[in-house]
Scaffold this motif. Structure first.
Motif, PDB file in Angstrom:
ATOM      1  N   ALA A 172       0.827  -1.201   0.000  1.00 38.55           N
ATOM      2  CA  ALA A 172       0.000   0.000   0.000  1.00 38.55           C
ATOM      3  C   ALA A 172       0.868   1.260   0.000  1.00 38.55           C
ATOM      4  CB  ALA A 172      -0.919  -0.003   1.220  1.00 38.55           C
ATOM      5  N   ILE A 173       1.954   1.251   0.764  1.00 36.66           N
ATOM      6  CA  ILE A 173       2.853   2.401   0.789  1.00 36.66           C
ATOM      7  C   ILE A 173       3.502   2.596  -0.579  1.00 36.66           C
ATOM      8  CG2 ILE A 173       5.003   3.291   1.779  1.00 36.66           C
ATOM      9  CD1 ILE A 173       4.224   1.919   4.389  1.00 36.66           C
ATOM     10  N   ARG A 174       3.916   1.494  -1.182  1.00 29.48           N
ATOM     11  CA  ARG A 174       4.476   1.577  -2.528  1.00 29.48           C
ATOM     12  C   ARG A 174       3.457   2.168  -3.507  1.00 29.48           C
ATOM     13  NH1 ARG A 174       7.835  -3.762  -4.419  1.00 29.48           N
ATOM     14  NH2 ARG A 174       9.705  -3.463  -3.137  1.00 29.48           N
ATOM     15  N   ALA A 175       2.224   1.693  -3.427  1.00 29.06           N
ATOM     16  CA  ALA A 175       1.190   2.157  -4.345  1.00 29.06           C
ATOM     17  C   ALA A 175       0.937   3.647  -4.179  1.00 29.06           C
ATOM     18  CB  ALA A 175      -0.101   1.373  -4.112  1.00 29.06           C
ATOM     19  N   SER A 176       0.809   4.102  -2.930  1.00 25.52           N
ATOM     20  CA  SER A 176       0.533   5.518  -2.694  1.00 25.52           C
ATOM     21  C   SER A 176       1.695   6.389  -3.157  1.00 25.52           C
ATOM     22  CB  SER A 176       0.248   5.759  -1.204  1.00 25.52           C
ATOM     23  OG  SER A 176       1.344   5.359  -0.403  1.00 25.52           O
ATOM     24  N   ALA A 177       2.929   5.980  -2.858  1.00 24.75           N
ATOM     25  CA  ALA A 177       4.089   6.756  -3.301  1.00 24.75           C
ATOM     26  C   ALA A 177       4.187   6.782  -4.815  1.00 24.75           C
ATOM     27  CB  ALA A 177       5.364   6.167  -2.704  1.00 24.75           C
ATOM     28  N   GLN A 178       3.930   5.646  -5.433  1.00 26.04           N
ATOM     29  CA  GLN A 178       4.002   5.558  -6.890  1.00 26.04           C
ATOM     30  C   GLN A 178       2.937   6.412  -7.553  1.00 26.04           C
ATOM     31  OE1 GLN A 178       4.308   1.579  -8.622  1.00 26.04           O
ATOM     32  NE2 GLN A 178       2.579   2.039  -9.951  1.00 26.04           N
ATOM     33  N   MET A 179       1.706   6.310  -7.095  1.00 24.83           N
ATOM     34  CA  MET A 179       0.601   7.024  -7.735  1.00 24.83           C
ATOM     35  C   MET A 179       0.724   8.527  -7.532  1.00 24.83           C
ATOM     36  SD  MET A 179      -2.482   4.322  -6.844  1.00 24.83           S
ATOM     37  CE  MET A 179      -3.712   5.004  -7.934  1.00 24.83           C
ATOM     38  N   ILE A 180       1.130   8.954  -6.327  1.00 22.26           N
ATOM     39  CA  ILE A 180       1.314  10.383  -6.080  1.00 22.26           C
ATOM     40  C   ILE A 180       2.435  10.932  -6.951  1.00 22.26           C
ATOM     41  CG2 ILE A 180       2.057  12.079  -4.359  1.00 22.26           C
ATOM     42  CD1 ILE A 180       0.600  10.347  -2.262  1.00 22.26           C
ATOM     43  N   SER A 181       3.537  10.189  -7.056  1.00 22.81           N
ATOM     44  CA  SER A 181       4.682  10.638  -7.849  1.00 22.81           C
ATOM     45  C   SER A 181       4.301  10.811  -9.316  1.00 22.81           C
ATOM     46  CB  SER A 181       5.830   9.636  -7.719  1.00 22.81           C
ATOM     47  OG  SER A 181       6.239   9.495  -6.376  1.00 22.81           O
ATOM     48  N   TYR A 182       3.589   9.840  -9.857  1.00 22.11           N
ATOM     49  CA  TYR A 182       3.274   9.899 -11.278  1.00 22.11           C
ATOM     50  C   TYR A 182       2.074  10.785 -11.577  1.00 22.11           C
ATOM     51  CZ  TYR A 182       6.853   6.582 -12.571  1.00 22.11           C
ATOM     52  OH  TYR A 182       8.063   5.990 -12.811  1.00 22.11           O
ATOM     53  N   GLU A 183       1.234  11.049 -10.578  1.00 23.99           N
ATOM     54  CA  GLU A 183       0.161  12.028 -10.781  1.00 23.99           C
ATOM     55  C   GLU A 183       0.728  13.417 -11.013  1.00 23.99           C
ATOM     56  OE1 GLU A 183      -2.525  11.844  -7.525  1.00 23.99           O
ATOM     57  OE2 GLU A 183      -3.369   9.912  -8.094  1.00 23.99           O
ATOM     58  N   ILE A 184       1.860  13.729 -10.386  1.00 23.22           N
ATOM     59  CA  ILE A 184       2.485  15.040 -10.583  1.00 23.22           C
ATOM     60  C   ILE A 184       2.907  15.200 -12.039  1.00 23.22           C
ATOM     61  CG2 ILE A 184       4.436  16.504  -9.947  1.00 23.22           C
ATOM     62  CD1 ILE A 184       4.377  15.204  -7.186  1.00 23.22           C
ATOM     63  N   ALA A 185       3.628  14.212 -12.565  1.00 27.21           N
ATOM     64  CA  ALA A 185       4.068  14.274 -13.961  1.00 27.21           C
ATOM     65  C   ALA A 185       2.879  14.269 -14.915  1.00 27.21           C
ATOM     66  CB  ALA A 185       5.003  13.103 -14.259  1.00 27.21           C
ATOM     67  N   MET A 186       1.852  13.478 -14.589  1.00 25.92           N
ATOM     68  CA  MET A 186       0.666  13.441 -15.446  1.00 25.92           C
ATOM     69  C   MET A 186      -0.036  14.794 -15.472  1.00 25.92           C
ATOM     70  SD  MET A 186      -2.693  10.959 -15.142  1.00 25.92           S
ATOM     71  CE  MET A 186      -1.903   9.479 -15.765  1.00 25.92           C
ATOM     72  N   GLY A 187      -0.170  15.417 -14.298  1.00 23.71           N
ATOM     73  CA  GLY A 187      -0.801  16.732 -14.227  1.00 23.71           C
ATOM     74  C   GLY A 187      -0.017  17.782 -14.995  1.00 23.71           C
ATOM     75  N   LEU A 188       1.310  17.738 -14.887  1.00 29.10           N
ATOM     76  CA  LEU A 188       2.142  18.700 -15.617  1.00 29.10           C
ATOM     77  C   LEU A 188       2.048  18.486 -17.124  1.00 29.10           C
ATOM     78  CD1 LEU A 188       5.328  18.733 -13.344  1.00 29.10           C
ATOM     79  CD2 LEU A 188       3.590  20.515 -13.554  1.00 29.10           C
ATOM     80  N   SER A 189       1.927  17.230 -17.558  1.00 32.59           N
ATOM     81  CA  SER A 189       1.787  16.974 -18.993  1.00 32.59           C
ATOM     82  C   SER A 189       0.475  17.531 -19.529  1.00 32.59           C
ATOM     83  CB  SER A 189       1.877  15.465 -19.267  1.00 32.59           C
ATOM     84  OG  SER A 189       0.728  14.785 -18.788  1.00 32.59           O
ATOM     85  N   ILE A 190      -0.567  17.510 -18.680  1.00 26.80           N
ATOM     86  CA  ILE A 190      -1.871  18.031 -19.100  1.00 26.80           C
ATOM     87  C   ILE A 190      -1.862  19.552 -19.159  1.00 26.80           C
ATOM     88  CG2 ILE A 190      -4.291  18.235 -18.400  1.00 26.80           C
ATOM     89  CD1 ILE A 190      -3.691  15.618 -19.664  1.00 26.80           C
ATOM     90  N   ILE A 191      -1.038  20.218 -18.321  1.00 27.35           N
ATOM     91  CA  ILE A 191      -0.993  21.681 -18.312  1.00 27.35           C
ATOM     92  C   ILE A 191      -0.624  22.217 -19.683  1.00 27.35           C
ATOM     93  CG2 ILE A 191       0.276  23.668 -17.401  1.00 27.35           C
ATOM     94  CD1 ILE A 191       0.349  22.281 -14.707  1.00 27.35           C
ATOM     95  N   ALA A 192       0.354  21.571 -20.328  1.00 25.58           N
ATOM     96  CA  ALA A 192       0.745  22.005 -21.671  1.00 25.58           C
ATOM     97  C   ALA A 192      -0.422  21.884 -22.645  1.00 25.58           C
ATOM     98  CB  ALA A 192       1.934  21.178 -22.156  1.00 25.58           C
TER      99      ALA A 192
END
Length: 347
Positions: free
Chosen positions: A149-169
């Motif tokens: 669960a800790i791995r999942a939360s760290a992974q999803m939070i980390s990649y949500e940042i990059a995903m959100g930044l990709s959408i900003i463009a």
């Protein structure tokens, strides 16, 4: 007004049923794709060519003995898979599944809710989904489940940042957060009516979004939260019966929704080349467009499966390095380049 609510309720029910159907048969498709890539037959016992295998799996999950650990937090143990399943289903309401269809002189949209903050809604729902995994792993009172669960939360939070930044463009380029408007802006035919799909203008953003979608769905090579070689089964180690089924089913629903979002944002959604030059009726164009959209979704689902059975699993340090040291800086650079281009060359 009553007709409008009846239509929306019917459309919601149809999308709900279709989502469950596609998710169920994605499990069948995954086995067949894996069998093809590994030169095997795959499911062939339950029905002709094994087409009833998803039904057999569902019946097995329902009939299987259910066990809840004595030392677990029973309420949260049950709530975890429910949250995961619920949030997976919620994202489909803002996806435009087609244009408008006219019935008895009244135009109806094939989008349940066209929110002006549609992209933010998607990210909000996705961010809640991590709680289902985190709660399930913690409530199990098992160190392997908690680590998953800790791995999942760290992974999803980390990649949500990059995903959100990709959408900003993409938002800077389109000027809207509405998925309906983003899809409509990619329609076109020939000559002055021609519009390229957004992937032509944002190839780097699409690549970042695609990689992050794999991580968000916990798909190989990013399936570290349920890495059986290290964690037995990860966050759902203690789960059985339909509660385990909900976790597994939510993954396929997330894969379907991710494919639909990618198709809408970057590949024209329900639009297809020369759609305005065929001389067909609007209802026919809408019907063909919906079929084309599901064709694009099917391709991305196949791509998810293709990658799973081709690329080996990453180490966890490689996973985090890719997210924080490569994808996030690349997404920031993409925003900067997009802003400069629109400033000097945009209309």
């Amino acid at each position: 007004m009553i007709d409008f609510f009846i239509y929306k309720a019917s459309l919601s029910g149809a999308i709900f049923g279709l989502t469950l159907f596609i998710a169920a048969y994605s499990t069948y498709a995954e086995r067949k794709v894996a069998a093809f890539l590994q030169d095997r037959i795959g499911p062939d016992r339950a029905g002709p060519f094994g087409i009833f295998q998803p039904l057999a799996d569902g019946l097995k999950f329902i009939m299987k003995e259910e066990m809840i650990p004595v030392v677990s937090n029973k309420f949260l143990f049950i709530a975890g898979p429910c949250i995961a399943m619920l949030t997976a289903l919620m994202a489909g309401v803002i996806i435009p599944w087609g244009g408008t269809i006219t019935i008895n002189g009244t135009a109806y949209s094939l989008q349940i809710a066209d929110l002006n903050i549609g992209i933010l809604y998607v990210f909000g729902v996705v961010s809640i989904g991590v709680y289902g995994i985190m709660i399930g792993g913690w409530a199990s009172n098992n160190k392997f489940s908690l680590l998953g669960a800790i791995r999942a939360s760290a992974q999803m939070i980390s990649y949500e940042i990059a995903m959100g930044l990709s959408i900003i463009a993409l938002i800077i380029m389109t000027g809207t957060l509405s998925l309906g408007e983003i899809a409509a802006n990619q329609a076109g035919g020939v000559g002055g009516d021609w519009n390229f799909w957004n992937v032509v203008y944002q190839p780097v953003g699409f690549l970042i979004f695609l990689i992050c979608a794999f991580a968000e769905c916990n798909r190989t090579p990013f399936d570290l939260p349920e890495c059986e070689t290290e964690l037995v089964g990860g966050y759902h180690t203690e789960y059985s019966s339909m509660k385990l089924g909900f976790y597994l089913f939510a993954e396929y629903i997330n894969m379907f929704v991710s494919a639909a979002v990618m198709s809408t944002l970057y590949f024209g959604g329900y639009n297809f080349p020369f759609m305005n030059d065929l001389g067909l009726s609007p209802n026919a164009i809408t019907t063909i467009g919906t079929i084309v959209l599901f064709g694009k979704i099917s391709f991305f689902i196949f791509f998810f499966m293709w990658i799973r059975w081709t690329i080996p699993r990453f180490r966890y340090d490689q996973l985090m390095n890719l997210g924080w040291k490569i994808l996030i800086p690349l997404a920031v650079v993409n925003i900067f380049v997009t802003g400069l281009f629109l400033t000097f060359f945009g209309n």
